[in-house]
Write an enzyme that holds these catalytic residues in place. Structure first.
Site, short mmCIF file in Angstrom:
data_model
loop_
_atom_site.label_atom_id
_atom_site.label_comp_id
_atom_site.label_asym_id
_atom_site.label_seq_id
_atom_site.Cartn_x
_atom_site.Cartn_y
_atom_site.Cartn_z
N HIS A 136 -64.85 133.56 33.44
CA HIS A 136 -65.61 132.95 32.11
C HIS A 136 -65.39 133.75 31.08
O HIS A 136 -65.56 133.29 29.70
CB HIS A 136 -67.33 133.42 32.53
CG HIS A 136 -67.83 132.45 33.41
ND1 HIS A 136 -68.26 131.18 32.64
CD2 HIS A 136 -67.98 132.42 34.57
CE1 HIS A 136 -68.83 130.45 33.96
NE2 HIS A 136 -68.62 131.00 35.13
N ASP A 143 -69.95 126.86 34.15
CA ASP A 143 -70.87 126.49 35.17
C ASP A 143 -71.52 125.03 34.50
O ASP A 143 -72.14 125.29 33.47
CB ASP A 143 -71.83 127.63 35.34
CG ASP A 143 -71.08 129.02 35.84
OD1 ASP A 143 -70.28 128.84 36.43
OD2 ASP A 143 -71.84 129.90 35.85
N GLU A 225 -69.52 128.11 45.10
CA GLU A 225 -70.38 127.73 44.14
C GLU A 225 -70.37 126.37 43.52
O GLU A 225 -69.34 126.08 42.89
CB GLU A 225 -70.47 128.54 42.90
CG GLU A 225 -70.56 130.22 43.33
CD GLU A 225 -70.39 131.01 41.89
OE1 GLU A 225 -71.00 132.05 42.08
OE2 GLU A 225 -69.71 130.90 40.94
N HIS A 228 -69.49 125.80 39.47
CA HIS A 228 -68.36 126.68 39.05
C HIS A 228 -66.92 125.86 39.00
O HIS A 228 -66.56 125.75 39.91
CB HIS A 228 -68.24 128.08 39.50
CG HIS A 228 -67.25 128.95 38.99
ND1 HIS A 228 -67.76 129.79 38.22
CD2 HIS A 228 -65.91 128.98 38.86
CE1 HIS A 228 -66.44 130.50 37.54
NE2 HIS A 228 -65.41 129.99 38.09
#
Length: 246
Positions: A136, A143, A225, A228
């Protein structure tokens, strides 16, 4: 009329307030204002339970190439009655450091346990749910989730409410206008793994819809995830400028 000193101070103040983003970064709203934003780390509605260091505003900042790719995904989704909703985009390194300090402080609360119901928070880094150096911070990881249009109305998040943990039924978890992906956002649990076999067929369909829509435009999902995604390419340096108002 301002004196010369006052004029220079005013000009300096304007310049300070209007500092541009580093080269190659953009506010997503300037690329596609139709993409919904629910920037959790600029609020108390996240696994730490407070605003994270470096989040001065609830704005999605990404590299220009990521913004352009997200716009193309959105253009594919809207005719299908769907929209992207961003939870997090560029993340300052100081916020990553803040997460790490939180994970090591030895304090567990009921609110935090909603996000990691089966493990201690100090295990989140060791088990790969949070990275010491996050993609990130390069501006190339995001996300996000899907929302059906028109956007459903939900009650506001209440930090004092006794919500179910992130693996519970959608109507018992913290409110979120997104489709039911099987878990809430930032859920550190095997049920949140993209390919989990413990979710319903409809939840699996929603995850597949999101992964397919993102993959079409070059994004790669992180298997632990469902929310993500990253866009491979040059430029992997981490940045630490704050997320400021657009």
């Amino acid at each position: 009329m301002l004196a010369a000193g006052g004029m220079l101070a005013a000009i300096a103040g304007i310049a300070l307030a209007a500092q541009p983003l580093p080269a190659g970064f953009v506010y997503l709203r300037d690329i596609d204002p139709t993409i919904l934003q629910d920037m959790r780390y600029a609020t108390a509605n996240n696994f730490v339970g407070r605003v994270l260091d470096g989040y001065e505003a609830g704005e999605c900042i990404v590299t220009r190439s990521v913004g352009a790719a997200l716009k193309r995904v959105q253009q594919d989704l809207v005719p299908r009655g769907l929209s992207l909703k961003m939870y997090d985009c560029y993340r300052p390194q100081r916020a990553v450091d803040d997460m790490y300090a939180w994970a090591q402080d030895g304090h567990e609360t009921a609110a935090q346990r909603r996000y990691n119901p089966k493990m201690r928070k100090e295990d989140l880094f060791r088990r790969g749910y949070i990275a010491r150096h996050s993609g990130h911070s390069t501006g190339k990881a995001v996300d996000l989730t899907l929302v059906q249009l028109p956007v459903p109305k939900v009650v506001p998040f209440d930090p004092t409410a006794a919500y179910a943990d992130c693996t519970g039924s959608q109507n018992l978890r913290a409110p979120d206008a997104s489709v039911d992906m099987g878990t809430g956002y930032d859920c550190s649990d095997e049920k949140a793994h993209t390919g989990s076999k413990t979710i319903t067929p409809q939840q699996r369909t929603w995850r597949e819809t999101l992964v397919s829509a993102m993959a079409k435009h070059g994004f790669v999902n992180f298997r632990l995830e469902w929310w993500h995604f990253s866009l491979p390419g040059p430029g992997n340096a981490a940045f630490d400028f704050p997320v400021a108002k657009r």
